[in-house]
Design a protein around this motif. Structure first.
Motif, mmCIF file in Angstrom:
data_model
loop_
_atom_site.group_PDB
_atom_site.id
_atom_site.type_symbol
_atom_site.label_atom_id
_atom_site.label_comp_id
_atom_site.label_asym_id
_atom_site.label_seq_id
_atom_site.Cartn_x
_atom_site.Cartn_y
_atom_site.Cartn_z
ATOM 1 N N ARG A 2 30.485 10.061 -10.941
ATOM 2 C CA ARG A 2 30.955 10.542 -9.642
ATOM 3 C C ARG A 2 29.948 11.487 -8.989
ATOM 4 N NH1 ARG A 2 36.338 12.832 -10.902
ATOM 5 N NH2 ARG A 2 36.628 11.041 -12.229
ATOM 6 N N ARG A 3 29.418 12.374 -9.789
ATOM 7 C CA ARG A 3 28.448 13.350 -9.271
ATOM 8 C C ARG A 3 27.184 12.647 -8.780
ATOM 9 N NH1 ARG A 3 27.429 19.028 -10.456
ATOM 10 N NH2 ARG A 3 29.387 18.977 -11.568
ATOM 11 N N ARG A 4 26.729 11.645 -9.514
ATOM 12 C CA ARG A 4 25.527 10.912 -9.102
ATOM 13 C C ARG A 4 25.772 10.107 -7.830
ATOM 14 N NH1 ARG A 4 23.673 7.599 -13.981
ATOM 15 N NH2 ARG A 4 25.859 7.741 -14.523
ATOM 16 N N LEU A 5 26.955 9.522 -7.686
ATOM 17 C CA LEU A 5 27.267 8.772 -6.468
ATOM 18 C C LEU A 5 27.424 9.700 -5.264
ATOM 19 C CD1 LEU A 5 29.678 6.009 -7.782
ATOM 20 C CD2 LEU A 5 27.312 5.753 -7.004
ATOM 21 N N ALA A 6 28.008 10.878 -5.485
ATOM 22 C CA ALA A 6 28.112 11.855 -4.400
ATOM 23 C C ALA A 6 26.712 12.309 -3.975
ATOM 24 C CB ALA A 6 28.951 13.042 -4.838
ATOM 25 N N SER A 7 25.841 12.508 -4.949
ATOM 26 C CA SER A 7 24.462 12.874 -4.642
ATOM 27 C C SER A 7 23.768 11.746 -3.885
ATOM 28 C CB SER A 7 23.710 13.180 -5.940
ATOM 29 O OG SER A 7 22.366 13.450 -5.697
ATOM 30 N N LEU A 8 24.066 10.502 -4.250
ATOM 31 C CA LEU A 8 23.480 9.351 -3.563
ATOM 32 C C LEU A 8 23.919 9.304 -2.103
ATOM 33 C CD1 LEU A 8 21.753 6.778 -3.982
ATOM 34 C CD2 LEU A 8 23.888 5.592 -4.484
ATOM 35 N N LEU A 9 25.185 9.602 -1.840
ATOM 36 C CA LEU A 9 25.666 9.634 -0.462
ATOM 37 C C LEU A 9 24.966 10.735 0.332
ATOM 38 C CD1 LEU A 9 27.628 8.648 1.721
ATOM 39 C CD2 LEU A 9 29.304 10.268 0.817
ATOM 40 N N TYR A 10 24.848 11.908 -0.259
ATOM 41 C CA TYR A 10 24.137 13.012 0.375
ATOM 42 C C TYR A 10 22.676 12.613 0.600
ATOM 43 C CZ TYR A 10 22.794 17.993 1.001
ATOM 44 O OH TYR A 10 22.325 19.184 1.467
ATOM 45 N N GLU A 11 22.097 11.937 -0.388
ATOM 46 C CA GLU A 11 20.711 11.495 -0.287
ATOM 47 C C GLU A 11 20.524 10.528 0.880
ATOM 48 O OE1 GLU A 11 17.846 12.970 -1.364
ATOM 49 O OE2 GLU A 11 18.613 12.699 -3.401
ATOM 50 N N ALA A 12 21.529 9.685 1.134
ATOM 51 C CA ALA A 12 21.457 8.757 2.257
ATOM 52 C C ALA A 12 21.385 9.518 3.582
ATOM 53 C CB ALA A 12 22.650 7.812 2.242
ATOM 54 N N LEU A 13 22.122 10.603 3.679
ATOM 55 C CA LEU A 13 22.092 11.411 4.899
ATOM 56 C C LEU A 13 20.739 12.095 5.076
ATOM 57 C CD1 LEU A 13 25.663 12.971 4.730
ATOM 58 C CD2 LEU A 13 24.889 11.091 6.185
ATOM 59 N N VAL A 14 20.208 12.623 3.991
ATOM 60 C CA VAL A 14 18.887 13.257 4.059
ATOM 61 C C VAL A 14 17.830 12.208 4.388
ATOM 62 C CG1 VAL A 14 17.123 14.501 2.736
ATOM 63 C CG2 VAL A 14 19.531 15.132 2.495
ATOM 64 N N GLY A 15 17.933 11.038 3.749
ATOM 65 C CA GLY A 15 16.992 9.952 4.025
ATOM 66 C C GLY A 15 17.043 9.514 5.477
ATOM 67 N N LEU A 16 18.251 9.483 6.048
ATOM 68 C CA LEU A 16 18.400 9.132 7.459
ATOM 69 C C LEU A 16 17.677 10.144 8.340
ATOM 70 C CD1 LEU A 16 19.662 7.340 9.659
ATOM 71 C CD2 LEU A 16 21.672 8.825 9.553
ATOM 72 N N ALA A 17 17.802 11.414 8.014
ATOM 73 C CA ALA A 17 17.109 12.454 8.782
ATOM 74 C C ALA A 17 15.593 12.301 8.667
ATOM 75 C CB ALA A 17 17.548 13.836 8.303
ATOM 76 N N VAL A 18 15.112 11.989 7.475
ATOM 77 C CA VAL A 18 13.674 11.791 7.269
ATOM 78 C C VAL A 18 13.184 10.597 8.095
ATOM 79 C CG1 VAL A 18 11.940 11.126 5.542
ATOM 80 C CG2 VAL A 18 13.623 12.897 5.004
ATOM 81 N N VAL A 19 13.963 9.520 8.097
ATOM 82 C CA VAL A 19 13.591 8.332 8.880
ATOM 83 C C VAL A 19 13.609 8.640 10.376
ATOM 84 C CG1 VAL A 19 14.380 6.016 9.541
ATOM 85 C CG2 VAL A 19 14.219 6.639 7.135
ATOM 86 N N LEU A 20 14.591 9.413 10.828
ATOM 87 C CA LEU A 20 14.646 9.764 12.247
ATOM 88 C C LEU A 20 13.411 10.557 12.677
ATOM 89 C CD1 LEU A 20 18.429 10.607 12.726
ATOM 90 C CD2 LEU A 20 17.175 8.627 13.598
ATOM 91 N N VAL A 21 12.945 11.437 11.827
ATOM 92 C CA VAL A 21 11.719 12.183 12.136
ATOM 93 C C VAL A 21 10.527 11.223 12.202
ATOM 94 C CG1 VAL A 21 10.075 13.894 11.241
ATOM 95 C CG2 VAL A 21 12.536 14.379 11.224
ATOM 96 N N ALA A 22 10.457 10.286 11.258
ATOM 97 C CA ALA A 22 9.364 9.312 11.266
ATOM 98 C C ALA A 22 9.407 8.450 12.526
ATOM 99 C CB ALA A 22 9.426 8.428 10.017
ATOM 100 N N VAL A 23 10.599 8.029 12.925
ATOM 101 C CA VAL A 23 10.745 7.212 14.133
ATOM 102 C C VAL A 23 10.350 8.014 15.375
ATOM 103 C CG1 VAL A 23 12.439 6.053 15.624
ATOM 104 C CG2 VAL A 23 12.450 5.639 13.159
ATOM 105 N N ALA A 24 10.768 9.268 15.424
ATOM 106 C CA ALA A 24 10.413 10.111 16.576
ATOM 107 C C ALA A 24 8.904 10.284 16.677
ATOM 108 C CB ALA A 24 11.102 11.469 16.457
ATOM 109 N N LEU A 25 8.246 10.557 15.554
ATOM 110 C CA LEU A 25 6.790 10.707 15.569
ATOM 111 C C LEU A 25 6.105 9.386 15.935
ATOM 112 C CD1 LEU A 25 6.254 13.007 12.464
ATOM 113 C CD2 LEU A 25 6.058 13.617 14.883
ATOM 114 N N PHE A 26 6.606 8.286 15.401
ATOM 115 C CA PHE A 26 6.042 6.976 15.721
ATOM 116 C C PHE A 26 6.203 6.685 17.210
ATOM 117 C CE2 PHE A 26 6.006 2.378 16.115
ATOM 118 C CZ PHE A 26 4.921 2.025 15.329
ATOM 119 N N SER A 27 7.370 7.002 17.750
ATOM 120 C CA SER A 27 7.612 6.777 19.184
ATOM 121 C C SER A 27 6.684 7.624 20.037
ATOM 122 C CB SER A 27 9.067 7.092 19.524
ATOM 123 O OG SER A 27 9.930 6.222 18.854
ATOM 124 N N LEU A 28 6.449 8.850 19.608
ATOM 125 C CA LEU A 28 5.536 9.728 20.326
ATOM 126 C C LEU A 28 4.121 9.153 20.331
ATOM 127 C CD1 LEU A 28 5.245 12.470 21.788
ATOM 128 C CD2 LEU A 28 4.684 13.448 19.563
#
Length: 158
Positions: A2-28
């Motif tokens: 359970r703890r690892r899956l909860a961490s995975l869900l949190y990781e997905a949110l952090v990963g989404l933020a990292v991707v959004l930064v990459a997309v913003a820089l790429f768009s720039l």
């Protein structure tokens, strides 16, 4: 688990933020170089490399942000943070969590009646696969996920 899956869900949110930064820089960058050919593959590659950089850097130091929050850490067989090669292998093997259902959804998308139906199919396929893949760890005595086993790493309590 359970703890690892909860961490995975949190990781997905952090990963989404990292991707959004990459997309913003790429768009720039592409705003100033609009004639850049094959922008979509370059964008996907930059997102892949950015995510890889984030995860590999964090794993080399033992924990990602989500792992810290859930008091987990990643170690190799000797109990140390994984070496660069092992962390890279884990990153590539970790795509088994999302790549198979996304490939299935991409194949089925032309047959979907609308964009919403295609999106629902993709999200449903990813969710179903994550459930199936996460429960595959019960086949192992130590309950480690298979990508960790293949990479020679394991998640332990911090």
């Amino acid at each position: 688990m359970r703890r690892r899956l909860a961490s995975l869900l949190y990781e997905a949110l952090v990963g989404l933020a990292v991707v959004l930064v990459a997309v913003a820089l790429f768009s720039l960058v592409t705003t100033f170089a609009p004639a850049l050919p094959h922008q979509r593959p370059l964008l996907l590659a930059s997102c892949f490399v950015t995510l890889g950089g984030y995860f590999i850097y964090c794993w080399r130091h033992g924990q990602t942000l989500a792992m810290r929050a859930w008091q987990l850490k990643i170690v190799d067989g000797a109990g140390h943070p994984p070496a660069m090669g092992r962390a890279c292998l884990r990153f590539v093997l970790g795509w088994v969590w999302v790549a198979p259902p996304l490939a299935l959804a991409a194949l089925a998308r032309p047959h979907a009646a609308s964009l919403g139906a295609g999106l629902a199919l993709g999200c449903g396929a990813v969710l179903a696969w994550v459930v199936v893949w996460s429960f595959a760890c019960v086949l192992r005595k130590d309950r480690q996920f298979w990508h960790d086993v293949l990479a020679g790493t394991r998640i332990v309590m911090a």
